[in-house]
Design a protein around this motif. Structure first.
Motif, PDB file in Angstrom:
ATOM      1  N   GLY A  22       0.820  -1.213   0.000  1.00  0.00           N
ATOM      2  CA  GLY A  22       0.000   0.000   0.000  1.00  0.00           C
ATOM      3  C   GLY A  22       0.850   1.258   0.000  1.00  0.00           C
ATOM      4  N   ILE A  23       0.523   2.193   0.889  1.00  0.00           N
ATOM      5  CA  ILE A  23       1.259   3.468   0.888  1.00  0.00           C
ATOM      6  C   ILE A  23       2.691   3.303   1.392  1.00  0.00           C
ATOM      7  N   GLY A  24       3.004   2.168   2.022  1.00  0.00           N
ATOM      8  CA  GLY A  24       4.401   1.906   2.391  1.00  0.00           C
ATOM      9  C   GLY A  24       5.291   1.985   1.156  1.00  0.00           C
ATOM     10  N   LEU A  81      15.037   0.339   6.706  1.00  0.00           N
ATOM     11  CA  LEU A  81      13.994   1.347   6.515  1.00  0.00           C
ATOM     12  C   LEU A  81      12.767   0.605   6.004  1.00  0.00           C
ATOM     13  N   PHE A  82      11.717   0.673   6.799  1.00  0.00           N
ATOM     14  CA  PHE A  82      10.533  -0.158   6.560  1.00  0.00           C
ATOM     15  C   PHE A  82       9.341   0.734   6.237  1.00  0.00           C
ATOM     16  N   GLY A  83       8.480   0.287   5.303  1.00  0.00           N
ATOM     17  CA  GLY A  83       7.295   1.079   4.945  1.00  0.00           C
ATOM     18  C   GLY A  83       6.110   0.683   5.799  1.00  0.00           C
ATOM     19  N   ALA A  84       5.303  -0.236   5.280  1.00  0.00           N
ATOM     20  CA  ALA A  84       4.151  -0.745   6.033  1.00  0.00           C
ATOM     21  C   ALA A  84       3.715  -2.050   5.396  1.00  0.00           C
ATOM     22  N   LEU A  85       3.041  -2.879   6.170  1.00  0.00           N
ATOM     23  CA  LEU A  85       2.503  -4.128   5.646  1.00  0.00           C
ATOM     24  C   LEU A  85       1.034  -4.239   6.020  1.00  0.00           C
ATOM     25  N   GLY A  86       0.250  -4.767   5.129  1.00  0.00           N
ATOM     26  CA  GLY A  86      -1.182  -4.942   5.366  1.00  0.00           C
ATOM     27  C   GLY A  86      -1.878  -4.853   4.033  1.00  0.00           C
ATOM     28  N   ASP A  87      -2.699  -5.882   3.738  1.00  0.00           N
ATOM     29  CA  ASP A  87      -3.339  -5.932   2.429  1.00  0.00           C
ATOM     30  C   ASP A  87      -4.672  -6.650   2.599  1.00  0.00           C
ATOM     31  N   ILE A  99       6.770 -10.920   8.952  1.00  0.00           N
ATOM     32  CA  ILE A  99       7.861 -10.009   8.566  1.00  0.00           C
ATOM     33  C   ILE A  99       8.091  -8.960   9.661  1.00  0.00           C
ATOM     34  N   LEU A 100       7.080  -8.179   9.974  1.00  0.00           N
ATOM     35  CA  LEU A 100       7.296  -7.055  10.891  1.00  0.00           C
ATOM     36  C   LEU A 100       7.509  -7.536  12.332  1.00  0.00           C
ATOM     37  N   LEU A 101       6.553  -8.335  12.821  1.00  0.00           N
ATOM     38  CA  LEU A 101       6.731  -8.824  14.197  1.00  0.00           C
ATOM     39  C   LEU A 101       7.924  -9.781  14.234  1.00  0.00           C
ATOM     40  N   PHE A 284      13.494   1.166  11.241  1.00  0.00           N
ATOM     41  CA  PHE A 284      12.868   2.484  11.324  1.00  0.00           C
ATOM     42  C   PHE A 284      11.659   2.510  10.388  1.00  0.00           C
ATOM     43  N   GLU A 285      10.528   2.974  10.901  1.00  0.00           N
ATOM     44  CA  GLU A 285       9.286   2.916  10.105  1.00  0.00           C
ATOM     45  C   GLU A 285       8.313   3.977  10.589  1.00  0.00           C
ATOM     46  N   PRO A 286       7.482   4.472   9.666  1.00  0.00           N
ATOM     47  CA  PRO A 286       6.403   5.346  10.135  1.00  0.00           C
ATOM     48  C   PRO A 286       5.448   4.545  11.017  1.00  0.00           C
ATOM     49  N   VAL A 287       4.727   5.239  11.889  1.00  0.00           N
ATOM     50  CA  VAL A 287       3.782   4.544  12.780  1.00  0.00           C
ATOM     51  C   VAL A 287       2.573   4.024  11.989  1.00  0.00           C
ATOM     52  N   HIS A 288       2.277   4.684  10.888  1.00  0.00           N
ATOM     53  CA  HIS A 288       1.059   4.318  10.138  1.00  0.00           C
ATOM     54  C   HIS A 288       1.182   2.976   9.424  1.00  0.00           C
ATOM     55  N   SER A 290      -0.624   0.533   5.964  1.00  0.00           N
ATOM     56  CA  SER A 290      -0.591   0.562   4.498  1.00  0.00           C
ATOM     57  C   SER A 290      -1.746   1.365   3.899  1.00  0.00           C
ATOM     58  N   ALA A 291      -2.669   1.836   4.743  1.00  0.00           N
ATOM     59  CA  ALA A 291      -3.802   2.692   4.327  1.00  0.00           C
ATOM     60  C   ALA A 291      -4.387   2.301   2.977  1.00  0.00           C
ATOM     61  N   PRO A 292      -4.951   1.098   2.858  1.00  0.00           N
ATOM     62  CA  PRO A 292      -5.388   0.602   1.542  1.00  0.00           C
ATOM     63  C   PRO A 292      -6.335   1.543   0.790  1.00  0.00           C
ATOM     64  N   HIS A 293      -7.171   2.282   1.512  1.00  0.00           N
ATOM     65  CA  HIS A 293      -8.150   3.091   0.776  1.00  0.00           C
ATOM     66  C   HIS A 293      -7.555   4.328   0.106  1.00  0.00           C
ATOM     67  N   ILE A 294      -6.349   4.724   0.502  1.00  0.00           N
ATOM     68  CA  ILE A 294      -5.716   5.823  -0.255  1.00  0.00           C
ATOM     69  C   ILE A 294      -4.515   5.341  -1.068  1.00  0.00           C
ATOM     70  N   VAL A 299      -1.308  10.232  -2.865  1.00  0.00           N
ATOM     71  CA  VAL A 299      -1.560  11.326  -1.921  1.00  0.00           C
ATOM     72  C   VAL A 299      -1.058  11.041  -0.499  1.00  0.00           C
ATOM     73  N   ALA A 300      -0.403   9.900  -0.294  1.00  0.00           N
ATOM     74  CA  ALA A 300       0.065   9.556   1.057  1.00  0.00           C
ATOM     75  C   ALA A 300       1.118  10.560   1.525  1.00  0.00           C
ATOM     76  N   ASN A 301       1.057  10.865   2.783  1.00  0.00           N
ATOM     77  CA  ASN A 301       2.004  11.803   3.379  1.00  0.00           C
ATOM     78  C   ASN A 301       3.348  11.104   3.654  1.00  0.00           C
ATOM     79  N   PRO A 302       4.428  11.598   3.082  1.00  0.00           N
ATOM     80  CA  PRO A 302       5.722  10.949   3.310  1.00  0.00           C
ATOM     81  C   PRO A 302       6.446  11.418   4.577  1.00  0.00           C
ATOM     82  N   PRO A 340      -2.948  16.076   1.285  1.00  0.00           N
ATOM     83  CA  PRO A 340      -4.328  16.393   1.708  1.00  0.00           C
ATOM     84  C   PRO A 340      -4.651  16.072   3.167  1.00  0.00           C
ATOM     85  N   ASP A 341      -4.013  15.057   3.754  1.00  0.00           N
ATOM     86  CA  ASP A 341      -4.316  14.725   5.161  1.00  0.00           C
ATOM     87  C   ASP A 341      -3.995  15.893   6.086  1.00  0.00           C
ATOM     88  N   LEU A 342      -3.092  16.780   5.651  1.00  0.00           N
ATOM     89  CA  LEU A 342      -2.745  17.939   6.475  1.00  0.00           C
ATOM     90  C   LEU A 342      -3.353  19.221   5.909  1.00  0.00           C
TER      91      LEU A 342
HETATM   92  P1  NAD Z   1      -3.450   3.009   8.693  1.00  0.00           P
HETATM   93  O1  NAD Z   1      -2.387   3.635   9.483  1.00  0.00           O
HETATM   94  O2  NAD Z   1      -3.036   2.325   7.453  1.00  0.00           O
HETATM   95  O3  NAD Z   1      -4.533   4.114   8.339  1.00  0.00           O
HETATM   96  C1  NAD Z   1      -5.294   4.788   9.341  1.00  0.00           C
HETATM   97  C2  NAD Z   1      -5.792   6.132   8.816  1.00  0.00           C
HETATM   98  O4  NAD Z   1      -4.737   7.059   8.725  1.00  0.00           O
HETATM   99  C3  NAD Z   1      -6.402   6.048   7.434  1.00  0.00           C
HETATM  100  O5  NAD Z   1      -7.472   6.959   7.357  1.00  0.00           O
HETATM  101  C4  NAD Z   1      -5.284   6.513   6.540  1.00  0.00           C
HETATM  102  O6  NAD Z   1      -5.705   7.044   5.319  1.00  0.00           O
HETATM  103  C5  NAD Z   1      -4.568   7.539   7.416  1.00  0.00           C
HETATM  104  N1  NAD Z   1      -3.124   7.577   7.101  1.00  0.00           N
HETATM  105  C6  NAD Z   1      -2.188   6.751   7.625  1.00  0.00           C
HETATM  106  N2  NAD Z   1      -0.998   7.047   7.120  1.00  0.00           N
HETATM  107  C7  NAD Z   1      -1.166   8.075   6.283  1.00  0.00           C
HETATM  108  C8  NAD Z   1      -0.288   8.829   5.447  1.00  0.00           C
HETATM  109  N3  NAD Z   1       1.028   8.566   5.395  1.00  0.00           N
HETATM  110  N4  NAD Z   1      -0.801   9.816   4.698  1.00  0.00           N
HETATM  111  C9  NAD Z   1      -2.119  10.108   4.734  1.00  0.00           C
HETATM  112  N5  NAD Z   1      -2.998   9.430   5.502  1.00  0.00           N
HETATM  113  C10 NAD Z   1      -2.519   8.417   6.258  1.00  0.00           C
HETATM  114  O7  NAD Z   1      -4.239   2.003   9.663  1.00  0.00           O
HETATM  115  P2  NAD Z   1      -5.388   0.934   9.335  1.00  0.00           P
HETATM  116  O8  NAD Z   1      -6.300   1.468   8.288  1.00  0.00           O
HETATM  117  O9  NAD Z   1      -5.924   0.513  10.619  1.00  0.00           O
HETATM  118  O10 NAD Z   1      -4.601  -0.313   8.734  1.00  0.00           O
HETATM  119  C11 NAD Z   1      -4.425  -0.584   7.346  1.00  0.00           C
HETATM  120  C12 NAD Z   1      -3.510  -1.793   7.207  1.00  0.00           C
HETATM  121  O11 NAD Z   1      -2.198  -1.455   7.657  1.00  0.00           O
HETATM  122  C13 NAD Z   1      -3.921  -3.003   8.057  1.00  0.00           C
HETATM  123  O12 NAD Z   1      -3.655  -4.158   7.315  1.00  0.00           O
HETATM  124  C14 NAD Z   1      -3.039  -2.924   9.280  1.00  0.00           C
HETATM  125  O13 NAD Z   1      -2.812  -4.163   9.876  1.00  0.00           O
HETATM  126  C15 NAD Z   1      -1.767  -2.378   8.664  1.00  0.00           C
HETATM  127  N6  NAD Z   1      -0.860  -1.670   9.586  1.00  0.00           N
HETATM  128  C16 NAD Z   1       0.462  -1.870   9.400  1.00  0.00           C
HETATM  129  C17 NAD Z   1       1.393  -1.173  10.157  1.00  0.00           C
HETATM  130  C18 NAD Z   1       2.846  -1.398   9.915  1.00  0.00           C
HETATM  131  O14 NAD Z   1       3.209  -2.031   8.938  1.00  0.00           O
HETATM  132  N7  NAD Z   1       3.709  -0.892  10.760  1.00  0.00           N
HETATM  133  C19 NAD Z   1       0.943  -0.236  11.097  1.00  0.00           C
HETATM  134  C20 NAD Z   1      -0.425  -0.040  11.270  1.00  0.00           C
HETATM  135  C21 NAD Z   1      -1.334  -0.757  10.490  1.00  0.00           C
END
Ligand code: NAD
Ligand code: IPM
Ligand code: MN
Length: 367
Positions: A22-24, A81-87, A99-101, A284-288, A290-294, A299-302, A340-342
């Motif tokens: 996803g956005i990772g 340097l890690f992005g995100a996982l989740g699909d 992978i992550l845990l 090192f990774e962002p807290v967020h 993979s945000a599948p819907h965006i 438009v993901a915030n880096p 856009p998130d900001l």
């Molecule tokens: P999420 O962090 O992916 O998204 C939560 C909300 O925050 C969404 O509305 C999303 O659009 C917004 N958001 C997050 N990061 C953003 C960015 N960089 N820019 C703009 N908007 C951003 O959490 P979720 O929706 O609960 O989880 C989605 C998937 O990601 C799941 O499969 C979950 O398990 C996984 N996940 C992975 C990690 C990781 O790899 N470290 C962390 C959290 C969730």
């Protein structure tokens, strides 16, 4: 935010890049571009090697964390340097757990450092709060607790089904994260450490946390240490975040409180983290997630990934470069050059390109 410990301070460093899902996969390349730009003038190259571990690979090949991957990362790389996982196609989240845990546990990355820092007053949803009020560090235990995957089903799929998930807490595990929090406070001149648990209900696991905390705090008498139950902490951190410098808590509570903290500082789009074992290969990774819907929309915030990269640079001994990344992010916020998130209109790549230029300028300015 005060510094994190050095890996080795050596000249060159090898970095494994795992963009993930996803956005990772969208934000990580931007962070790598910024890192390449800001480290280029030093002529001490950072070497990046990318790995395609992701849902895509898992679905295609059945491989999540490849055999010997942990040993390779441990022996051949300084940082990850890690992005995100989740699909959505992997509803079990199996590949992410592997992978992550898997990396957190097998590399024994027991410190999950998640700074909560308001970088621009307009970003907080709290009324009348400013940058000076929101600046704290959450230390999340990262190798045990409810995350270890010990448990099972009994009579699965029947009306009498039972599901058990064990909360595993070792004295060694609890002690090292609590001591790390105190040491971090001491070394960075921070006066307040808050340990948070749920010992009023979890009378075995968190009784251990209580006892270890009581022992450790006696060695740090110049630090104002306190305890809050996690429910109270969730309330207090919203009511008055300025009362906290350092928070230390267990794996699951740290997960939750760090998302809460992220929102106090503007949202998940700009929250960074470091998964550290002092002196060893760290991640090192962002807290967020993979945000599948965006995902795929550009438009993901880096910022979260770039600020995590700044934590990585500090860990590798590149202090001025790390500061330059932070300066660039602050400038982007000031000038509203944001996604856009900001509230901005910029795309991921536009923000990344801009940060690369501004961080090089910021670095030149420091000299
Ligand atoms: P999420 O962090 O992916 O998204 C939560 C909300 O925050 C969404 O509305 C999303 O659009 C917004 N958001 C997050 N990061 C953003 C960015 N960089 N820019 C703009 N908007 C951003 O959490 P979720 O929706 O609960 O989880 C989605 C998937 O990601 C799941 O499969 C979950 O398990 C996984 N996940 C992975 C990690 C990781 O790899 N470290 C962390 C959290 C969730
Ligand atoms: C995080 C994530 C992970 C966690 C998930 C994806 C297992 O939420 O890094 O915060 O809970 O640690
Ligand atoms: Mn989380």
């Amino acid at each position: 935010m005060p510094g994190i410990p050095l890996r080795n301070g050596g000249p060159a460093a090898r970095i494994a890049v795992i963009p993930g899902d996803g956005i990772g996969a969208e934000v990580t390349p931007q962070a790598v571009n910024v890192l390449r730009a800001v480290t280029a003038p030093a002529r001490r190259p950072l070497e990046f090697v990318e790995f395609d571990w992701s849902a895509e690979k898992y679905l295609r090949e059945g491989v999540s964390l490849p055999p010997r991957a942990v040993e390779m990362l441990r022996d051949e790389f300084d940082a990850i340097l890690f992005g995100a996982l989740g699909d959505p196609r992997v509803p079990s989240n199996r590949h992410a757990a592997d992978i992550l845990l898997g990396l957190r546990f097998k590399l024994d990355l027991y410190v999950n450092a998640r700074p909560v820092e308001l970088l621009h007053d307009r970003l907080t949803p709290l009324r009348d709060r400013t940058e000076k009020d929101i600046r704290l560090m959450v230390f999340r235990e990262n190798t045990e607790g409810l995350y270890v995957g010990v448990g099972g089903f009994f009579k699965k799929g029947t009306p009498d089904e039972i599901a058990v998930q064990e909360d595993v807490n070792s004295r060694k595990g609890v002690e090292r994260i609590i001591r790390y929090a105190f040491e971090y406070a001491r070394q960075n001149g921070l006066k307040r450490v808050c340990m948070s648990d749920k010992s009023n209900a979890m009378n075995f696991a968190h009784d251990l946390w209580q006892r270890v905390f009581k022992e450790a705090r006696q060695e740090y008498v110049s630090i104002d240490s306190r305890h809050l139950y996690i429910d109270t902490l969730a309330m207090e951190i919203v009511r008055d975040p300025s009362q906290f410098d350092v928070i230390v808590t267990c794996n699951l509570f740290g997960d939750i409180i760090s998302d809460l903290g992220a929102q106090l500082a503007g949202g998940l789009g700009l929250a960074p983290s470091a998964n550290i074992h002092p002196g060893k290969t760290s991640l090192f990774e962002p807290v967020h997630g993979s945000a599948p819907h965006i995902a795929g929309k550009g438009v993901a915030n880096p910022f979260g990934s770039v600020l995590s990269s700044a934590m990585m640079l500090e860990f590798l001994g590149w202090k001025p470069e790390a500061a330059a990344l932070r300066t660039a992010v602050r400038a982007a916020l000031r000038e509203n050059h944001v996604t856009p998130d900001l509230g901005g209109e910029k795309r991921t790549v536009e923000v990344g390109d801009w940060l690369a230029i501004k961080s090089v300028e910021a670095l030149a300015h420091q000299r």
